[in-house]
Motif scaffolding. Structure first.
Motif, PDB file in Angstrom:
ATOM      1  N   GLY A  76      13.836  72.037  30.704  1.00 11.70           N
ATOM      2  CA  GLY A  76      13.309  71.240  29.612  1.00 11.70           C
ATOM      3  C   GLY A  76      13.320  69.756  29.957  1.00 11.70           C
ATOM      4  N   GLN A  77      12.866  68.947  29.014  1.00 11.48           N
ATOM      5  CA  GLN A  77      12.721  67.519  29.272  1.00 11.48           C
ATOM      6  C   GLN A  77      14.042  66.857  29.657  1.00 11.48           C
ATOM      7  OE1 GLN A  77       9.710  66.014  29.221  1.00 11.48           O
ATOM      8  NE2 GLN A  77      10.578  64.074  29.924  1.00 11.48           N
ATOM      9  N   SER A  78      15.131  67.199  28.959  1.00 12.79           N
ATOM     10  CA  SER A  78      16.418  66.555  29.256  1.00 12.79           C
ATOM     11  C   SER A  78      16.905  66.935  30.656  1.00 12.79           C
ATOM     12  CB  SER A  78      17.464  66.956  28.209  1.00 12.79           C
ATOM     13  OG  SER A  78      17.700  68.351  28.238  1.00 12.79           O
ATOM     14  N   GLU A  79      16.639  68.182  31.063  1.00 14.82           N
ATOM     15  CA  GLU A  79      17.068  68.616  32.388  1.00 14.82           C
ATOM     16  C   GLU A  79      16.236  67.934  33.476  1.00 14.82           C
ATOM     17  OE1 GLU A  79      18.376  73.129  31.125  1.00 14.82           O
ATOM     18  OE2 GLU A  79      16.331  72.402  30.901  1.00 14.82           O
ATOM     19  N   VAL A  83      17.351  65.477  36.572  1.00 20.37           N
ATOM     20  CA  VAL A  83      16.937  65.722  37.953  1.00 20.37           C
ATOM     21  C   VAL A  83      16.337  64.467  38.567  1.00 20.37           C
ATOM     22  CG1 VAL A  83      15.249  66.954  39.368  1.00 20.37           C
ATOM     23  CG2 VAL A  83      16.645  68.209  37.717  1.00 20.37           C
ATOM     24  N   PHE A  84      15.432  63.817  37.844  1.00 18.96           N
ATOM     25  CA  PHE A  84      14.761  62.649  38.403  1.00 18.96           C
ATOM     26  C   PHE A  84      15.651  61.410  38.420  1.00 18.96           C
ATOM     27  CE2 PHE A  84      10.860  65.118  37.812  1.00 18.96           C
ATOM     28  CZ  PHE A  84      10.277  64.903  39.049  1.00 18.96           C
ATOM     29  N   GLN A  85      16.766  61.459  37.714  1.00 21.01           N
ATOM     30  CA  GLN A  85      17.759  60.399  37.864  1.00 21.01           C
ATOM     31  C   GLN A  85      18.491  60.534  39.195  1.00 21.01           C
ATOM     32  OE1 GLN A  85      20.118  60.885  34.315  1.00 21.01           O
ATOM     33  NE2 GLN A  85      18.835  59.525  33.101  1.00 21.01           N
ATOM     34  N   GLN A  86      18.435  61.731  39.785  1.00 18.87           N
ATOM     35  CA  GLN A  86      19.086  61.968  41.077  1.00 18.87           C
ATOM     36  C   GLN A  86      18.113  61.945  42.246  1.00 18.87           C
ATOM     37  OE1 GLN A  86      21.930  65.452  40.802  1.00 18.87           O
ATOM     38  NE2 GLN A  86      20.994  65.640  38.793  1.00 18.87           N
ATOM     39  N   LEU A  87      16.861  62.334  42.010  1.00 24.61           N
ATOM     40  CA  LEU A  87      15.896  62.530  43.088  1.00 24.61           C
ATOM     41  C   LEU A  87      14.684  61.625  42.942  1.00 24.61           C
ATOM     42  CD1 LEU A  87      15.712  66.431  43.285  1.00 24.61           C
ATOM     43  CD2 LEU A  87      17.016  64.916  44.758  1.00 24.61           C
ATOM     44  N   ALA A  88      14.149  61.243  44.068  1.00 19.69           N
ATOM     45  CA  ALA A  88      12.840  60.588  44.125  1.00 19.69           C
ATOM     46  C   ALA A  88      12.021  61.336  45.159  1.00 19.69           C
ATOM     47  CB  ALA A  88      12.985  59.118  44.494  1.00 19.69           C
ATOM     48  N   PRO A 128      21.672  69.922  35.325  1.00 21.22           N
ATOM     49  CA  PRO A 128      21.523  70.230  36.750  1.00 21.22           C
ATOM     50  C   PRO A 128      22.118  69.153  37.652  1.00 21.22           C
ATOM     51  CG  PRO A 128      19.417  70.419  35.582  1.00 21.22           C
ATOM     52  CD  PRO A 128      20.379  69.724  34.661  1.00 21.22           C
ATOM     53  N   ARG A 129      22.741  69.596  38.720  1.00 25.48           N
ATOM     54  CA  ARG A 129      23.093  68.737  39.830  1.00 25.48           C
ATOM     55  C   ARG A 129      22.847  69.543  41.102  1.00 25.48           C
ATOM     56  NH1 ARG A 129      29.690  68.073  40.033  1.00 25.48           N
ATOM     57  NH2 ARG A 129      30.259  70.247  39.697  1.00 25.48           N
ATOM     58  N   PHE A 130      22.802  68.886  42.233  1.00 24.14           N
ATOM     59  CA  PHE A 130      22.393  69.547  43.461  1.00 24.14           C
ATOM     60  C   PHE A 130      23.517  69.578  44.485  1.00 24.14           C
ATOM     61  CE2 PHE A 130      18.474  68.118  41.516  1.00 24.14           C
ATOM     62  CZ  PHE A 130      17.605  69.175  41.726  1.00 24.14           C
ATOM     63  N   VAL A 131      23.642  70.734  45.154  1.00 23.84           N
ATOM     64  CA  VAL A 131      24.526  70.841  46.306  1.00 23.84           C
ATOM     65  C   VAL A 131      23.667  70.770  47.564  1.00 23.84           C
ATOM     66  CG1 VAL A 131      26.367  72.100  45.157  1.00 23.84           C
ATOM     67  CG2 VAL A 131      24.484  73.372  46.172  1.00 23.84           C
ATOM     68  N   ARG A 132      24.189  70.130  48.614  1.00 25.49           N
ATOM     69  CA  ARG A 132      23.425  69.873  49.833  1.00 25.49           C
ATOM     70  C   ARG A 132      23.787  70.893  50.908  1.00 25.49           C
ATOM     71  NH1 ARG A 132      24.659  65.461  52.489  1.00 25.49           N
ATOM     72  NH2 ARG A 132      26.690  65.092  51.515  1.00 25.49           N
ATOM     73  N   HIS A 133      22.870  71.814  51.115  1.00 24.18           N
ATOM     74  CA  HIS A 133      23.038  72.795  52.181  1.00 24.18           C
ATOM     75  C   HIS A 133      22.110  72.464  53.345  1.00 24.18           C
ATOM     76  CE1 HIS A 133      25.851  75.891  50.846  1.00 24.18           C
ATOM     77  NE2 HIS A 133      25.399  75.724  49.617  1.00 24.18           N
TER      78      HIS A 133
END
Length: 454
Positions: A76-79, A83-88, A128-133
């Protein structure tokens, strides 16, 4: 036409059941043509809702040495904002909402020497947050799985989302080992529309609620064809395991940070009566430590720590894991090396000075057959500090808190029995069966009139 070989030198192609190799290769080529130049290394965000399109985009990005971020198309919009606060991302593949101005590029990726694969994880919060594999961490975990099951090939029937580690690792195992990959919606399983080609090395991964629905729909014989029916993502309750006693079940323990499984019960062990998360996989090591960090002997419960070369490098915006991950889980290793997981440290309820782990209470309530789903939490209480509270979905209208109390009487210590009860129509779970406990807390306030404190 792009060959569907591994991005880092493995020889096996990707075998998709029901899809002609040239057709899939054309789809991969179409995505490959959309990719930006390799220097500087682009970050490709994949959010394709169609699983085959998602997989084609993933193969194109991996074989082009791009950094890849996997996304849930249903966010959804909040998620998406989180995500875009973490990624470009340099490029997005799939429908993604317009977010306006993007933050600066993520420097931790551009500085890395090898491409990274960002896998989303939400834990129990839903944000959401991301783990780096890397391909190395994922392939190490896949090889550990193959070694654990003593098989050179793993064909898989995948009904879990590819953006989640549970779905992605099924792809990696099949790709690494030269197995076949069948991707189908779960509803096709329920409808009995999937037939397996003769092969003794077929695997399927399910969350407990999916397993329950398949058993209730009479698909035990179909499930019995598999080398193993992997069950994870959430604890399986005793009555479900009893109903599945004739199936080749493999209970698992793992997480996004560890590239899925680090402990798995083999089907023959399940058939022999074991009900743990199994022994540690060959590529991993598990330690149980006290609150001070001191190693604990077999049979003593403490915090679970995982060490493995399959461990993610870290979170996108956090410190590196450095090969050692301190989980939030509490459990113990028995003298035979079987992992017994008892619950999450952060979810522990302290009531009247006693420790209560919600999973134990939830299992007792599910075993009554009177609740379709349940979540046990601790709510502030002036007398007990926290009151054990059951937020449950009754299996029928006649189910009452009094009835449930009577059913679990003697099954649990008195201090573990819920003191408050909240009946709801549905609990907030994600596609992997994990509860969003923050939303459950909201349900308790919304349904305060339905609670039944003692």
């Amino acid at each position: 036409m792009l060959p569907l070989s591994h991005p880092f030198g493995y020889s096996h192609p990707l075998h998709l059941v029901g899809i002609a190799p040239e057709v899939f290769s054309q789809r991969v080529d179409a995505y490959r043509r959309q990719l930006p130049p390799a220097l500087p290394r682009p970050l490709v965000l994949i959010a394709e809702p169609d699983p085959l399109a998602f997989l084609a985009a993933l193969v194109a990005a991996l074989t082009a040495d791009c950094d890849v971020a996997l996304a849930n198309p249903a966010w959804g919009q909040s998620e998406w904002t989180a995500v875009f606060q973490q990624l470009a991302p340099t490029l997005t593949l799939g429908p993604v909402p317009t977010m306006g101005a993007l933050p600066p590029s993520v420097s931790i990726l551009s500085q890395a020497s090898i491409p990274q694969i960002l896998i989303p994880t939400s834990g129990t919060t839903g944000s959401p947050r991301f783990v780096r594999h890397t391909w190395n961490t994922l392939s190490t975990a896949a090889q550990g799985f193959l070694n654990h099951f003593q098989t050179a090939r793993a064909s898989t029937c995948c009904v879990l989302p590819l953006y989640h580690v549970s779905g992605l690792m099924q792809v990696i195992r099949a790709w690494l080992s030269g197995g076949r990959l069948l991707i189908q919606p779960f509803k096709a399983l329920l409808a009995g529309e999937i037939a397996l080609q003769p092969d003794t090395n077929w695997f399927i991964s399910l969350v407990p609620t999916q397993l329950q629905r398949l058993i209730e729909s009479g698909h035990q014989d179909w499930l019995a064809q598999f080398r193993a029916v992997l069950v994870g993502g959430a604890p399986a309750w005793p009555s479900l395991l009893t109903a599945a006693c004739d199936l080749p079940l493999a209970l698992t323990y793992g997480m996004s940070e560890t590239a899925a499984q680090v402990a798995t019960l083999l089907p023959e062990e399940f058939a022999a009566g074991h009900r743990s998360s199994g022994r540690v996989l060959p590529h991993a090591d598990i330690q149980i430590v006290s609150e001070s960090g001191a190693p604990l002997p077999a049979g003593q419960m403490g915090q679970i720590i995982v060490q493995t070369p399959a461990l993610a490098l870290g979170y996108l915006a956090g410190a590196p894991f450095s090969g050692r991950f301190i989980t939030d889980d509490v459990g113990y290793l028995d003298p035979a090396g079987y992992l017994q997981v008892r619950g999450r440290r952060s979810q522990k309820i302290i009531t009247g000075g006693e420790n209560v782990f919600p999973t134990e209470v939830e299992a007792a309530l599910l075993a009554t057959g009177q609740v379709a789903d349940v979540c046990v939490i601790g709510l502030p209480d002036p007398v007990w500090g926290q009151a054990v509270t059951a937020v449950y979905v009754p299996s029928r209208e006649q189910v009452t808190p009094t009835m449930l109390k009577q059913r679990i009487l003697g099954q649990l210590s008195a201090y573990k029995c819920p003191k408050r009860w909240v009946a709801v129509e549905q609990l907030p779970r994600n596609a992997q069966g994990k509860l969003n406990r923050q939303q459950v807390l909201s349900l308790t306030s919304e349904s305060a009139s339905g609670s039944d404190p003692e």
